[in-house]
Scaffold this motif. Sequence first.
Motif, PDB file in Angstrom:
ATOM      1  N   ASP A 213      -6.023  11.273  -0.187  1.00 46.59           N
ATOM      2  CA  ASP A 213      -7.190  10.696   0.487  1.00 46.59           C
ATOM      3  C   ASP A 213      -7.975   9.749  -0.406  1.00 46.59           C
ATOM      4  O   ASP A 213      -8.760   8.940   0.067  1.00 46.59           O
ATOM      5  N   ASP A 214      -7.786   9.869  -1.718  1.00 49.16           N
ATOM      6  CA  ASP A 214      -8.486   8.975  -2.649  1.00 49.16           C
ATOM      7  C   ASP A 214      -7.625   7.783  -3.043  1.00 49.16           C
ATOM      8  O   ASP A 214      -7.917   7.100  -4.029  1.00 49.16           O
ATOM      9  N   ALA A 215      -6.576   7.534  -2.253  1.00 48.07           N
ATOM     10  CA  ALA A 215      -5.633   6.472  -2.626  1.00 48.07           C
ATOM     11  C   ALA A 215      -6.288   5.097  -2.665  1.00 48.07           C
ATOM     12  O   ALA A 215      -5.877   4.238  -3.431  1.00 48.07           O
ATOM     13  N   VAL A 216      -7.271   4.894  -1.825  1.00 51.94           N
ATOM     14  CA  VAL A 216      -7.908   3.576  -1.765  1.00 51.94           C
ATOM     15  C   VAL A 216      -9.288   3.670  -2.403  1.00 51.94           C
ATOM     16  O   VAL A 216     -10.150   4.402  -1.914  1.00 51.94           O
TER      17      VAL A 216
ATOM     18  N   TYR B   3       2.763   6.886   1.115  1.00 57.23           N
ATOM     19  CA  TYR B   3       2.529   7.588   2.367  1.00 57.23           C
ATOM     20  C   TYR B   3       3.399   8.843   2.427  1.00 57.23           C
ATOM     21  O   TYR B   3       4.442   8.909   1.766  1.00 57.23           O
TER      22      TYR B   3
ATOM     23  N   GLY C 206       9.262  13.907   8.242  1.00 58.42           N
ATOM     24  CA  GLY C 206       9.393  15.360   8.222  1.00 58.42           C
ATOM     25  C   GLY C 206       8.084  16.058   7.930  1.00 58.42           C
ATOM     26  O   GLY C 206       7.947  17.257   8.176  1.00 58.42           O
ATOM     27  N   ASP C 207       7.135  15.323   7.381  1.00 55.67           N
ATOM     28  CA  ASP C 207       5.807  15.905   7.162  1.00 55.67           C
ATOM     29  C   ASP C 207       5.022  15.802   8.470  1.00 55.67           C
ATOM     30  O   ASP C 207       5.208  14.851   9.238  1.00 55.67           O
ATOM     31  N   ARG C 208       4.126  16.769   8.732  1.00 51.53           N
ATOM     32  CA  ARG C 208       3.373  16.682   9.992  1.00 51.53           C
ATOM     33  C   ARG C 208       2.415  15.491   9.986  1.00 51.53           C
ATOM     34  O   ARG C 208       1.919  15.091  11.039  1.00 51.53           O
ATOM     35  N   TRP C 209       2.148  14.931   8.814  1.00 46.26           N
ATOM     36  CA  TRP C 209       1.313  13.733   8.717  1.00 46.26           C
ATOM     37  C   TRP C 209       2.140  12.550   8.209  1.00 46.26           C
ATOM     38  O   TRP C 209       1.664  11.735   7.419  1.00 46.26           O
ATOM     39  N   GLU C 210       3.342  12.447   8.680  1.00 44.51           N
ATOM     40  CA  GLU C 210       4.238  11.360   8.254  1.00 44.51           C
ATOM     41  C   GLU C 210       3.554   9.996   8.388  1.00 44.51           C
ATOM     42  O   GLU C 210       2.979   9.666   9.431  1.00 44.51           O
ATOM     43  N   GLY C 211       3.631   9.217   7.314  1.00 45.91           N
ATOM     44  CA  GLY C 211       3.082   7.860   7.353  1.00 45.91           C
ATOM     45  C   GLY C 211       1.604   7.782   7.031  1.00 45.91           C
ATOM     46  O   GLY C 211       1.035   6.700   7.001  1.00 45.91           O
ATOM     47  N   TRP C 212       0.981   8.916   6.773  1.00 42.60           N
ATOM     48  CA  TRP C 212      -0.437   8.912   6.370  1.00 42.60           C
ATOM     49  C   TRP C 212      -0.494   8.945   4.842  1.00 42.60           C
ATOM     50  O   TRP C 212       0.462   9.288   4.169  1.00 42.60           O
ATOM     51  N   TRP C 213      -1.642   8.566   4.289  1.00 43.33           N
ATOM     52  CA  TRP C 213      -1.790   8.522   2.836  1.00 43.33           C
ATOM     53  C   TRP C 213      -1.461   9.881   2.219  1.00 43.33           C
ATOM     54  O   TRP C 213      -1.904  10.913   2.726  1.00 43.33           O
TER      55      TRP C 213
ATOM     56  N   PRO D 108       0.814  -1.211   0.000  1.00 47.80           N
ATOM     57  CA  PRO D 108       0.000   0.000   0.000  1.00 47.80           C
ATOM     58  C   PRO D 108       0.853   1.270   0.000  1.00 47.80           C
ATOM     59  O   PRO D 108       2.016   1.241   0.367  1.00 47.80           O
TER      60      PRO D 108
END
Lengths: 181, 213, 84
Positions: free
Chosen positions: A102-105, A88, A92-99, A85
């Motif tokens: 948002d339409d990835a799935v 991500y 260093g991004d404030r949302w590290e490890g998030w998609w 999957p």
Amino acid sequence: MAWIERDHPVAEFLLTVAAGDAGTADAGAPGELLARAWRAALAEVGGAPDPGRPRAILLREVLYALDDAGRLDTGPGDDTAVPVPGPYLPAGDRWEGWWVDDDAVTPITAALRRAQVVAALRRLPLGLRVLLVLRDGAGLLPEDAAELVAGSEDQQDALIASARVGFIWLIDEQIGGGDRP
Amino acid sequence: MTAYWKFLRSGRVSPFARYPWPGPGHWVEVPAAVPCRQGIHACRPADLPYWLLDELWQVELAGEVVSTPTKVVAPRARLLARVDAWNADMAREFGWECVVRTAQHAAAELADAGLAAPAADLAQAMAGPPAPGEVTAAGIRAIQAAEAAGAQAAGWLSGYLVDAVGALPTEPVAAVAYIAVRAARHRSVPTDPEAERRWQAGWLVRRLDLPGV
Amino acid sequence: MKVADVSCQTVGGLLSRWYDGTLAEVEADVYEQHMLVCPPCQRQNDKLRVALAAIPAVADVRPGAELVTELLRYAREHGSAGVW
């Protein structure tokens, strides 16, 4: 009759996804390999006072029959061919490890057809493909499946996780959502 | 009788198993209350903000009630009554309150970084009635100011504010609440990691006027 | 700490064991609370359930009459008719 009625569909399906095209049983036709597997399973189960797990025995004989005939399809090779999957957001991004997107799935919005499921499964390496059919198609317990595929029961968590996640991403290619970056 | 609560999807559907709950009064039973494997999950008041969904129901539990950090699990339960006050309007109101909290965390972080002007700018944008566009614009200005000053935490918290405002109309209210929690946890000064959830639970209990609490 | 702050990438690693119901309690809470705040992960969760349910659903080829006849004969000849 109950045994053949109950377990033939999943045995036929295992044969279909584990065999190369040349060894694939035509849908609805028994196929000599399948008949051979049934005879071997019947001999083993019928001859033992405690038949144990007839479904697991039958599926093992399907794999033996394919192997003996040189018709096991090893598929795309090693596990590096299994999609993972993502993407991500990076460290260093404030949302590290998030998609990233948002339409990835993409959702599955219609019933999957046999041809789509078979095509996606065949893109997995043989071991993962067989494990997925044994566990999620035939409903075998991890300990029963471990006797039929490489790897210990302990290793199976990681293998089945890889197989399942790879499968749902490969399904995308079959339902038209496979053009993601 | 201790009061417990349960969030469900629209139409009385359970969040994960998609179990369609029967109407109020009908008992639902599972063999044993083993957390996360078998058992019916429910909330104490403090657990509410962790499990936000479309419908909120008061439930009665029976059998052994097992407590876990953010829920309780029981072998039997029945819905008693829906909490009508928890509806789309209330969810929007709660979501905006979470934006306000995120803005407060961001403004505090900006001030701590010596960025008083962007902090005041944010406070100004939050001062009147809800104005998502103005808040977003102020948040973006704050991100730019923080980046220029090399104040990473202030930039991130201002970013969470922009994210929270953006999530309001499109994402579940649980997502907005989570962003506020994330902002609070990413303050550069040590904070109680559960304080934001406690504040959220208090708001919900008070505003929903939950019976028995 | 009640529930860890986890990413989609971390939660994705729990998906298969969540499906099997073998996550530890804390892991299950982390996983499920993440689902409530993350629509893409929720879609991935739903997608897994639908896709895996499709495997037994499409394994639907019934045994042909010829095979059944042959196997019944084989069972009689080899003394294993009782297994049916």
